[in-house]
Design a protein around this motif. Structure first.
Motif, PDB file in Angstrom:
ATOM      1  N   ILE A   1     -14.869  46.974  12.974  1.00  0.00           N
ATOM      2  CA  ILE A   1     -13.984  45.906  13.313  1.00  0.00           C
ATOM      3  C   ILE A   1     -14.703  44.614  12.897  1.00  0.00           C
ATOM      4  CG2 ILE A   1     -12.279  44.885  14.447  1.00  0.00           C
ATOM      5  CD1 ILE A   1     -11.651  47.385  15.607  1.00  0.00           C
ATOM      6  N   PHE A   2     -14.550  43.735  12.271  1.00  0.00           N
ATOM      7  CA  PHE A   2     -15.189  42.419  12.159  1.00  0.00           C
ATOM      8  C   PHE A   2     -14.564  41.257  12.567  1.00  0.00           C
ATOM      9  CE2 PHE A   2     -17.465  45.056   9.111  1.00  0.00           C
ATOM     10  CZ  PHE A   2     -18.791  44.774   9.258  1.00  0.00           C
ATOM     11  N   CYS A   3     -15.115  40.477  13.667  1.00  0.00           N
ATOM     12  CA  CYS A   3     -14.396  39.320  14.261  1.00  0.00           C
ATOM     13  C   CYS A   3     -15.244  38.081  14.309  1.00  0.00           C
ATOM     14  CB  CYS A   3     -14.133  39.773  15.522  1.00  0.00           C
ATOM     15  SG  CYS A   3     -13.080  38.535  16.480  1.00  0.00           S
ATOM     16  N   ALA A   4     -14.480  37.093  13.604  1.00  0.00           N
ATOM     17  CA  ALA A   4     -15.306  35.644  13.522  1.00  0.00           C
ATOM     18  C   ALA A   4     -14.482  34.947  14.785  1.00  0.00           C
ATOM     19  CB  ALA A   4     -15.215  35.085  12.384  1.00  0.00           C
ATOM     20  N   VAL A   5     -15.279  34.648  15.695  1.00  0.00           N
ATOM     21  CA  VAL A   5     -14.487  33.852  16.754  1.00  0.00           C
ATOM     22  C   VAL A   5     -14.393  32.450  16.438  1.00  0.00           C
ATOM     23  CG1 VAL A   5     -14.884  33.051  19.265  1.00  0.00           C
ATOM     24  CG2 VAL A   5     -15.790  35.037  18.379  1.00  0.00           C
ATOM     25  N   VAL A   6     -13.097  32.156  16.280  1.00  0.00           N
ATOM     26  CA  VAL A   6     -12.413  30.702  15.898  1.00  0.00           C
ATOM     27  C   VAL A   6     -12.193  30.017  17.272  1.00  0.00           C
ATOM     28  CG1 VAL A   6     -10.595  29.734  14.463  1.00  0.00           C
ATOM     29  CG2 VAL A   6     -12.016  31.612  13.580  1.00  0.00           C
ATOM     30  N   ASP A   7     -11.391  30.326  18.079  1.00  0.00           N
ATOM     31  CA  ASP A   7     -10.526  29.566  18.958  1.00  0.00           C
ATOM     32  C   ASP A   7     -11.168  30.014  20.329  1.00  0.00           C
ATOM     33  OD1 ASP A   7      -9.265  27.968  20.300  1.00  0.00           O
ATOM     34  OD2 ASP A   7      -7.314  29.033  20.443  1.00  0.00           O
ATOM     35  N   ASN A   8     -12.550  30.276  20.606  1.00  0.00           N
ATOM     36  CA  ASN A   8     -13.216  30.846  21.652  1.00  0.00           C
ATOM     37  C   ASN A   8     -12.975  32.153  22.264  1.00  0.00           C
ATOM     38  OD1 ASN A   8     -14.868  28.507  22.169  1.00  0.00           O
ATOM     39  ND2 ASN A   8     -13.332  27.261  22.984  1.00  0.00           N
ATOM     40  N   TYR A   9     -11.437  32.130  22.625  1.00  0.00           N
ATOM     41  CA  TYR A   9     -11.221  33.646  23.196  1.00  0.00           C
ATOM     42  C   TYR A   9     -10.101  34.176  22.659  1.00  0.00           C
ATOM     43  CZ  TYR A   9     -13.417  30.767  26.798  1.00  0.00           C
ATOM     44  OH  TYR A   9     -14.365  29.834  27.558  1.00  0.00           O
ATOM     45  N   GLY A  10      -9.315  33.579  21.651  1.00  0.00           N
ATOM     46  CA  GLY A  10      -8.179  34.206  21.178  1.00  0.00           C
ATOM     47  C   GLY A  10      -8.431  35.395  20.171  1.00  0.00           C
ATOM     48  N   ASP A  11      -9.239  35.244  18.939  1.00  0.00           N
ATOM     49  CA  ASP A  11      -9.456  36.128  18.379  1.00  0.00           C
ATOM     50  C   ASP A  11     -10.135  37.223  18.664  1.00  0.00           C
ATOM     51  OD1 ASP A  11      -8.394  34.441  16.383  1.00  0.00           O
ATOM     52  OD2 ASP A  11      -9.884  33.927  15.539  1.00  0.00           O
ATOM     53  N   ILE A  12     -11.167  36.944  19.469  1.00  0.00           N
ATOM     54  CA  ILE A  12     -12.100  38.039  19.968  1.00  0.00           C
ATOM     55  C   ILE A  12     -11.400  38.926  21.087  1.00  0.00           C
ATOM     56  CG2 ILE A  12     -13.115  36.464  21.861  1.00  0.00           C
ATOM     57  CD1 ILE A  12     -14.589  39.739  20.327  1.00  0.00           C
ATOM     58  N   GLY A  13     -10.223  38.079  21.984  1.00  0.00           N
ATOM     59  CA  GLY A  13      -9.607  38.682  22.855  1.00  0.00           C
ATOM     60  C   GLY A  13      -8.562  39.833  22.258  1.00  0.00           C
ATOM     61  N   VAL A  14      -8.030  39.632  21.085  1.00  0.00           N
ATOM     62  CA  VAL A  14      -7.191  40.432  20.299  1.00  0.00           C
ATOM     63  C   VAL A  14      -8.172  41.682  19.920  1.00  0.00           C
ATOM     64  CG1 VAL A  14      -5.733  40.965  18.369  1.00  0.00           C
ATOM     65  CG2 VAL A  14      -5.530  38.848  19.801  1.00  0.00           C
ATOM     66  N   THR A  15      -9.160  41.338  19.100  1.00  0.00           N
ATOM     67  CA  THR A  15      -9.904  42.384  18.693  1.00  0.00           C
ATOM     68  C   THR A  15     -10.681  43.336  19.737  1.00  0.00           C
ATOM     69  OG1 THR A  15     -11.576  40.903  18.422  1.00  0.00           O
ATOM     70  CG2 THR A  15     -10.268  41.422  16.442  1.00  0.00           C
ATOM     71  N   TRP A  16     -10.826  42.657  20.675  1.00  0.00           N
ATOM     72  CA  TRP A  16     -11.642  43.562  21.988  1.00  0.00           C
ATOM     73  C   TRP A  16     -10.452  44.508  22.593  1.00  0.00           C
ATOM     74  CZ3 TRP A  16     -15.282  46.168  23.780  1.00  0.00           C
ATOM     75  CH2 TRP A  16     -15.632  46.170  24.957  1.00  0.00           C
ATOM     76  N   ARG A  17      -9.410  44.121  22.942  1.00  0.00           N
ATOM     77  CA  ARG A  17      -8.350  44.846  23.188  1.00  0.00           C
ATOM     78  C   ARG A  17      -8.209  46.066  22.295  1.00  0.00           C
ATOM     79  NH1 ARG A  17      -5.867  42.811  28.087  1.00  0.00           N
ATOM     80  NH2 ARG A  17      -5.956  40.645  27.998  1.00  0.00           N
ATOM     81  N   LEU A  18      -8.028  45.655  21.024  1.00  0.00           N
ATOM     82  CA  LEU A  18      -7.860  46.660  20.057  1.00  0.00           C
ATOM     83  C   LEU A  18      -8.699  47.752  20.024  1.00  0.00           C
ATOM     84  CD1 LEU A  18      -5.968  47.988  17.785  1.00  0.00           C
ATOM     85  CD2 LEU A  18      -6.962  46.469  16.228  1.00  0.00           C
ATOM     86  N   ALA A  19     -10.065  47.385  19.998  1.00  0.00           N
ATOM     87  CA  ALA A  19     -11.317  48.118  19.940  1.00  0.00           C
ATOM     88  C   ALA A  19     -11.391  48.993  21.262  1.00  0.00           C
ATOM     89  CB  ALA A  19     -12.482  47.168  19.811  1.00  0.00           C
ATOM     90  N   LYS A  20     -11.033  48.524  22.285  1.00  0.00           N
ATOM     91  CA  LYS A  20     -11.302  49.511  23.824  1.00  0.00           C
ATOM     92  C   LYS A  20     -10.134  50.398  23.556  1.00  0.00           C
ATOM     93  CE  LYS A  20     -10.651  45.912  26.247  1.00  0.00           C
ATOM     94  NZ  LYS A  20     -10.570  45.432  27.691  1.00  0.00           N
ATOM     95  N   GLN A  21      -9.049  49.992  22.859  1.00  0.00           N
ATOM     96  CA  GLN A  21      -7.632  51.072  22.961  1.00  0.00           C
ATOM     97  C   GLN A  21      -7.991  52.101  22.136  1.00  0.00           C
ATOM     98  OE1 GLN A  21      -3.812  49.449  22.316  1.00  0.00           O
ATOM     99  NE2 GLN A  21      -3.052  51.426  22.530  1.00  0.00           N
ATOM    100  N   LEU A  22      -8.612  51.764  20.911  1.00  0.00           N
ATOM    101  CA  LEU A  22      -8.788  52.776  19.967  1.00  0.00           C
ATOM    102  C   LEU A  22      -9.782  53.863  20.495  1.00  0.00           C
ATOM    103  CD1 LEU A  22      -8.677  50.431  16.555  1.00  0.00           C
ATOM    104  CD2 LEU A  22      -7.175  52.232  17.150  1.00  0.00           C
ATOM    105  N   ALA A  23     -11.014  53.336  20.973  1.00  0.00           N
ATOM    106  CA  ALA A  23     -11.938  53.982  21.409  1.00  0.00           C
ATOM    107  C   ALA A  23     -11.514  55.167  22.444  1.00  0.00           C
ATOM    108  CB  ALA A  23     -13.235  53.020  21.992  1.00  0.00           C
ATOM    109  N   HIS A  24     -10.779  54.358  23.531  1.00  0.00           N
ATOM    110  CA  HIS A  24     -10.454  55.240  24.541  1.00  0.00           C
ATOM    111  C   HIS A  24      -9.038  56.194  24.358  1.00  0.00           C
ATOM    112  CE1 HIS A  24      -9.235  56.228  28.736  1.00  0.00           C
ATOM    113  NE2 HIS A  24      -8.030  55.862  28.725  1.00  0.00           N
ATOM    114  N   GLU A  25      -8.212  55.782  23.722  1.00  0.00           N
ATOM    115  CA  GLU A  25      -7.036  56.560  23.598  1.00  0.00           C
ATOM    116  C   GLU A  25      -7.246  57.535  22.371  1.00  0.00           C
ATOM    117  OE1 GLU A  25      -3.478  54.469  23.431  1.00  0.00           O
ATOM    118  OE2 GLU A  25      -3.893  53.251  25.595  1.00  0.00           O
ATOM    119  N   TYR A  26      -8.053  57.168  21.295  1.00  0.00           N
ATOM    120  CA  TYR A  26      -8.059  57.968  20.016  1.00  0.00           C
ATOM    121  C   TYR A  26      -9.366  58.435  19.759  1.00  0.00           C
ATOM    122  CZ  TYR A  26      -3.279  56.187  19.109  1.00  0.00           C
ATOM    123  OH  TYR A  26      -2.130  56.037  19.324  1.00  0.00           O
TER     124      TYR A  26
END
Length: 392
Positions: free
Chosen positions: A12-37
């Motif tokens: 997953i590639f994330c370019a941080v644009v708005d400080n916390y918005g983009d990385i906030g979404v991708t970090w939650r998704l990455a954690k969930q994919l790793a933990h639940e799947y």
């Protein structure tokens, strides 16, 4: 990409644009994919310093580190780390993949014995009707590779919404005990908050509407506690603060008759969720905070990112129409008008609408509590991603 290990390897590639918005979404998704799947997720981020604000344990100087089962890699130009493709590549929010990555994809396509990773572009969340028709459509690139556009959304024709499987039960357990929020406030260094006081969290952009509401809250019958971190929203209140902005520190509070402004420390995502669960009303911005405010089952105001020609108001109207579908017209109209006034910075109108909020607050709270289950539409974003990859 034939081994089980390769099939479980996603980048997953994330370019941080708005400080916390983009990385906030991708970090939650990455954690969930790793933990639940149990996927081997490699999250490439171009701004580890901003990332560290929501993941304090992160060391921005390191090229590679692991947290919550996710490998976090520094996305530099050129890459410090050799890229080894897995079975899926996700570029978050139309960020452009590194040259080395696209070159490796082209090489795999030319190799008849190899299969290139499935290439997905995770788009921004929107409630607009056109999203249904665009979700999961392929786009043929100049390289001859296909890229699929994956749209989060609020209908079963979209990619769904980020939501961990245990989130709602954890929230319900937290909100069932009022002492939980008081313990959290004490942990955050917030003082003299009674469980019956009105608590409002703020994570917005700059707006004169917030200053107008602060004027109103000073003279309410019930004590109001405004919980706000240093940042863009606090800049809107600089005229109220008794000291220079640079001298303000987390844990400080300032009293203005019935209103107390508390300065919040930065927190990780779990702490932010608990803050939203603990407040009576949440004023949020962006995508990650906007969605977590919905999952908090509390009334909220969404301060959407301003766009040219006021197109952000079109997006706001689209969401309000979806959110208010099962609300009585007078309640839906009041809540929608309040959100619109806040986004337009309409100081007098936002004050007037807030003063009449009590008349709709009970049914609005009930709707906020029922909304999360209805909005989830039986499957979350991670589940739909995994199923899409499986079907592809």
């Amino acid at each position: 990409m034939s081994t089980e290990t390769d099939n479980k390897h996603w980048d997953i590639f994330c370019a941080v644009v708005d400080n916390y918005g983009d990385i906030g979404v991708t970090w939650r998704l990455a954690k969930q994919l790793a933990h639940e799947y149990e996927l081997n997720i490699k999250l490439w981020v171009d701004d580890l310093h901003s990332f560290s604000h929501i993941l304090p344990e992160l060391d921005p100087s390191q090229t590679s580190q692991q947290f919550c089962g996710v490998d976090i890699l520094r996305w530099s130009s050129p890459l410090d780390i050799t890229f080894v493709p897995g079975s899926v590549i996700i570029e978050a929010f139309a960020c452009e993949l590194p040259f080395e990555v696209t070159e490796s994809l082209i090489a795999l396509k030319k190799d008849n014995k190899a299969t290139p990773p499935l290439w997905l572009n995770l788009e921004y969340l929107s409630a607009e009707a056109w999203v249904d028709g665009c979700h999961a459509l392929p786009s043929l690139q100049k390289s001859g590779l296909k890229k699929f556009f994956f749209f989060p959304g609020f209908t079963d024709k979209t990619g769904g919404l980020i939501c961990e499987k245990s989130l709602f039960s954890e929230r319900e357990q937290w909100q069932a005990t009022p002492d939980n929020k008081l313990a959290l406030f004490e942990q955050l260094g917030l003082q003299a908050i009674d469980k019956n006081d009105l608590c409002i969290s703020v994570f917005s952009y700059e707006t004169e509407a917030l200053a107008a509401l602060c004027e109103l809250w000073q003279d309410t019958q019930k004590k109001v506690h405004l919980l706000i971190p240093k940042g863009r929203s606090l800049h809107s209140l600089s005229h109220l603060l008794p000291i220079e902005y640079e001298l303000i520190k987390p844990g400080q509070h300032y009293e203005y008759k019935q209103l107390t402004i508390h300065i919040l420390p930065m927190t990780d995502q779990q702490g932010f969720d608990k803050l939203l669960w603990s407040c009576d009303i949440n004023i949020v911005r962006g995508e990650d905070s906007f969605l977590r405010a919905q999952w908090a089952a509390r009334p909220f105001i969404w301060h959407i990112y301003p766009q040219e020609d006021d197109y952000h108001l079109v997006k706001l109207e689209a969401f309000m129409q979806v959110y208010c579908d099962n609300l009585a017209p007078e309640i839906a109209g009041h809540w929608s008008a309040l959100n619109l006034a806040f986004n337009q910075g309409a100081q007098n109108r936002v004050k007037t609408l807030w003063q009449h909020l009590d008349s709709v607050n009970r049914p609005l709270l009930q709707h906020a509590q029922e909304w999360p289950v209805n909005a989830l539409n039986d499957a979350d974003l991670a589940s739909r991603l995994v199923q899409f990859v499986k079907n592809s």
